[in-house]
Design an enzyme around this catalytic site. Structure first.
Site, PDB file in Angstrom:
ATOM      1  N   PHE A 146     -57.692  60.184   7.565  1.00  0.00           N
ATOM      2  CA  PHE A 146     -57.950  61.385   8.365  1.00  0.00           C
ATOM      3  C   PHE A 146     -58.770  60.957   9.579  1.00  0.00           C
ATOM      4  O   PHE A 146     -59.818  60.326   9.435  1.00  0.00           O
ATOM      5  CB  PHE A 146     -58.716  62.411   7.526  1.00  0.00           C
ATOM      6  CG  PHE A 146     -58.908  63.716   8.228  1.00  0.00           C
ATOM      7  CD1 PHE A 146     -57.860  64.591   8.380  1.00  0.00           C
ATOM      8  CD2 PHE A 146     -60.137  64.053   8.763  1.00  0.00           C
ATOM      9  CE1 PHE A 146     -58.035  65.795   9.043  1.00  0.00           C
ATOM     10  CE2 PHE A 146     -60.319  65.252   9.428  1.00  0.00           C
ATOM     11  CZ  PHE A 146     -59.262  66.127   9.566  1.00  0.00           C
ATOM     12  N   ASP A 194     -65.630  58.181   1.369  1.00  0.00           N
ATOM     13  CA  ASP A 194     -65.433  59.575   1.754  1.00  0.00           C
ATOM     14  C   ASP A 194     -64.715  60.265   0.589  1.00  0.00           C
ATOM     15  O   ASP A 194     -63.619  59.846   0.195  1.00  0.00           O
ATOM     16  CB  ASP A 194     -64.590  59.625   3.037  1.00  0.00           C
ATOM     17  CG  ASP A 194     -64.367  61.047   3.524  1.00  0.00           C
ATOM     18  OD1 ASP A 194     -64.304  61.973   2.688  1.00  0.00           O
ATOM     19  OD2 ASP A 194     -64.211  61.226   4.745  1.00  0.00           O
ATOM     20  N   TYR A 221     -65.819  72.396   1.350  1.00  0.00           N
ATOM     21  CA  TYR A 221     -64.937  73.546   1.605  1.00  0.00           C
ATOM     22  C   TYR A 221     -63.507  73.338   1.097  1.00  0.00           C
ATOM     23  O   TYR A 221     -62.671  74.212   1.253  1.00  0.00           O
ATOM     24  CB  TYR A 221     -64.918  73.940   3.090  1.00  0.00           C
ATOM     25  CG  TYR A 221     -64.584  72.846   4.082  1.00  0.00           C
ATOM     26  CD1 TYR A 221     -63.276  72.409   4.263  1.00  0.00           C
ATOM     27  CD2 TYR A 221     -65.570  72.276   4.867  1.00  0.00           C
ATOM     28  CE1 TYR A 221     -62.975  71.420   5.178  1.00  0.00           C
ATOM     29  CE2 TYR A 221     -65.288  71.290   5.793  1.00  0.00           C
ATOM     30  CZ  TYR A 221     -63.988  70.860   5.943  1.00  0.00           C
ATOM     31  OH  TYR A 221     -63.708  69.872   6.846  1.00  0.00           O
ATOM     32  N   LYS A 222     -63.238  72.169   0.488  1.00  0.00           N
ATOM     33  CA  LYS A 222     -61.900  71.933  -0.050  1.00  0.00           C
ATOM     34  C   LYS A 222     -61.904  72.313  -1.544  1.00  0.00           C
ATOM     35  O   LYS A 222     -61.920  73.482  -1.871  1.00  0.00           O
ATOM     36  CB  LYS A 222     -61.485  70.488   0.221  1.00  0.00           C
ATOM     37  CG  LYS A 222     -61.274  70.253   1.733  1.00  0.00           C
ATOM     38  CD  LYS A 222     -61.005  68.828   2.127  1.00  0.00           C
ATOM     39  CE  LYS A 222     -60.827  68.721   3.637  1.00  0.00           C
ATOM     40  NZ  LYS A 222     -60.905  67.349   4.151  1.00  0.00           N
ATOM     41  N   ARG A 224     -47.404  69.105   2.689  1.00  0.00           N
ATOM     42  CA  ARG A 224     -48.460  68.749   1.743  1.00  0.00           C
ATOM     43  C   ARG A 224     -48.784  69.949   0.865  1.00  0.00           C
ATOM     44  O   ARG A 224     -48.919  71.074   1.363  1.00  0.00           O
ATOM     45  CB  ARG A 224     -49.684  68.389   2.595  1.00  0.00           C
ATOM     46  CG  ARG A 224     -50.666  67.466   1.977  1.00  0.00           C
ATOM     47  CD  ARG A 224     -51.681  67.040   3.010  1.00  0.00           C
ATOM     48  NE  ARG A 224     -52.465  68.150   3.532  1.00  0.00           N
ATOM     49  CZ  ARG A 224     -53.759  68.076   3.848  1.00  0.00           C
ATOM     50  NH1 ARG A 224     -54.410  66.947   3.692  1.00  0.00           N
ATOM     51  NH2 ARG A 224     -54.405  69.113   4.334  1.00  0.00           N
TER      52      ARG A 224
END
Ligand SMILES: *Cc1c(COP(=O)(O)O)cnc(C)c1O
Length: 418
Positions: A132, A203, A228-229, A377
């Protein structure tokens, strides 16, 4: 409980798996829009129902009435540490090793800079080129700022081990790849890095809340990740930062604001670093968002992480199997690992018309996302996704492919956020 071995898989099989699901009761703690199958919890988790009451409470009472007194009375000042200790339980860290603060990107900058100060004679950072992008962008900004011969050695998963040699100061990788869902071997890579004298930064954006992460068992030096995931902290909720105790007081981060000072309310002229994890803080935190983040963490802490991982593997396996069974003629090619032990909680396919296909699917209330150039995804959050959801999602996708709904012009116009 195991997946049905009979072929073909039926809707009744999925319903039976739901009945045996020990995590099924968690779904009711989340406010999922009626009829929606939300397969994007790896991008933004859904709202815990209790978040609304907590948000009202913190705005009305703690802010509205308590005002500045709430820094003490509502314990606002300690929220980064309090939430950090909760996150620590989820990622295999100890109390006092984690704070919740700032964004993942900013935290990555902080720990990467801190790690480099511990290896001043080395200039190479190993990173994943297809990660990412914000991780790489942040590292590029730091390297630019440091000058002095620092460089990033970009690798992909299959050549990571060979790239770790004794020029390397830090290995900075994402545990679960954001597109493919492929898991990097945290234990082996960390051991290899340490064997050549390098430090590691992991990460955990796509692992925290989905996998059984064991930072201390793997001897990891630093880690960052977002809430927040899979942890359902709300849009833009603050990220976390882990620094192993052995680095406290030594590996110092450079954004030396007053919250990381040894005695913030002494208002001294000069910076003196806090001795513990507090040094990873920089300044005043978004209290409203932190308060709501805690609601998501508290729900997760009620779950057994091994059950979460087991269900995650089964949901993704069911999705892969059903796609093979029902959708094989429509041009989807699996990008994610076939072996569940190597796969995070998401499944991706490449499809030449991935963007309009995903838009059409979203219009039918199955929400996944699209990552350029052609990756569709699907994330599976075990606390609120059921086996029947997986069946229904594939069912609607098959329908969209059969009817060629995705060819309609409205599904071919791109929004700013994909
Ligand atoms: C989601 C994600 C981020 C998010 O970074 P922000 O600073 O919150 O914008 C960072 N890194 C990875 C690998 C991610 O998946």
């Amino acid at each position: 409980m195991s997946l049905p071995t009979m072929n073909p898989i039926t809707h009744a099989d999925c319903e039976q798996l739901d009945q045996q699901d020990s995590l099924a009761s968690f779904r009711d703690m989340f406010a999922i829009p009626e009829g929606m199958i939300y397969l994007d919890g790896n991008s933004l988790g859904v709202r815990p129902k209790a978040a609304l009451a907590r948000a009202i409470e913190v705005v009305e009472q703690e802010w509205g009435t308590g005002l500045i007194k709430s820094w003490n009375e509502a314990d606002w000042f300690q929220l980064p540490q309090k939430l950090g200790d909760k996150v620590a339980k989820i990622i295999g860290a100890d109390e006092g090793e984690v704070v919740v603060t700032d964004s993942t990107g900013i935290n990555l900058y902080k720990v990467l800079a801190a790690a480099l100060t511990q290896r001043p004679d080395r200039k190479v950072i190993v990173m994943n080129g297809s990660n990412f992008p914000t991780d790489n962008y942040m590292a590029q900004g730091l390297v630019e700022q440091l000058g002095d011969g620092y460089e990033i050695r970009f690798i992909e998963q299959d050549n990571v081990m060979a790239a770790i040699d004794d020029d390397v100061a830090a290995v900075c990788l994402t545990h679960v790849h954001y597109k493919t869902g492929s898991i990097f071997d945290m234990a082996a890579i960390t051991a290899k890095a340490h064997s050549v004298g390098a430090l590691t930064i992991w990460d955990l954006c796509h692992s925290a809340g989905a996998l059984d992460v064991q930072l201390n068992e793997c001897n990891v030096d630093f880690a960052v990740g977002c809430t927040y995931k899979y942890l359902n902290g709300g849009p833009g909720s603050p990220a976390f930062i882990f620094s192993a105790k052995r680095h406290h007081g030594k590996a110092l981060q450079p954004l030396t604001g007053w919250w990381g000072h040894a005695d913030p309310f002494a208002f001294e002229r000069d910076y003196r670093p806090a001795s513990g994890i507090d040094q990873m803080l920089s300044g005043t935190q978004p209290i409203l968002s932190l308060a709501v983040t805690e609601v998501g963490l508290d729900i997760f802490l009620q779950a057994d992480i091994e059950q979460v991982r087991r269900k995650s593997k089964q949901l993704t396996q069911l999705f892969i199997d059903l796609m093979a069974q029902r959708c094989s003629e429509y041009g989807f090619s699996l990008v994610s690992p076939v072996d569940g032990d190597l796969r995070g909680s998401q499944v991706s396919f490449n499809h030449d018309d991935g963007y309009p296909v995903m838009q059409a699917l979203i219009s039918r209330d199955v929400v996944g996302d699209f990552r350029a150039p052609k990756n569709v995804r699907f994330g599976f959050t075990p606390l609120y996704i059921s086996y029947s959801d997986v069946w229904d999602a594939v069912d609607r996708l098959v329908n969209i492919m059969e009817t060629q709904l995705w060819k309609q012009p409205e599904f071919n116009q791109r929004g700013a956020v994909t």
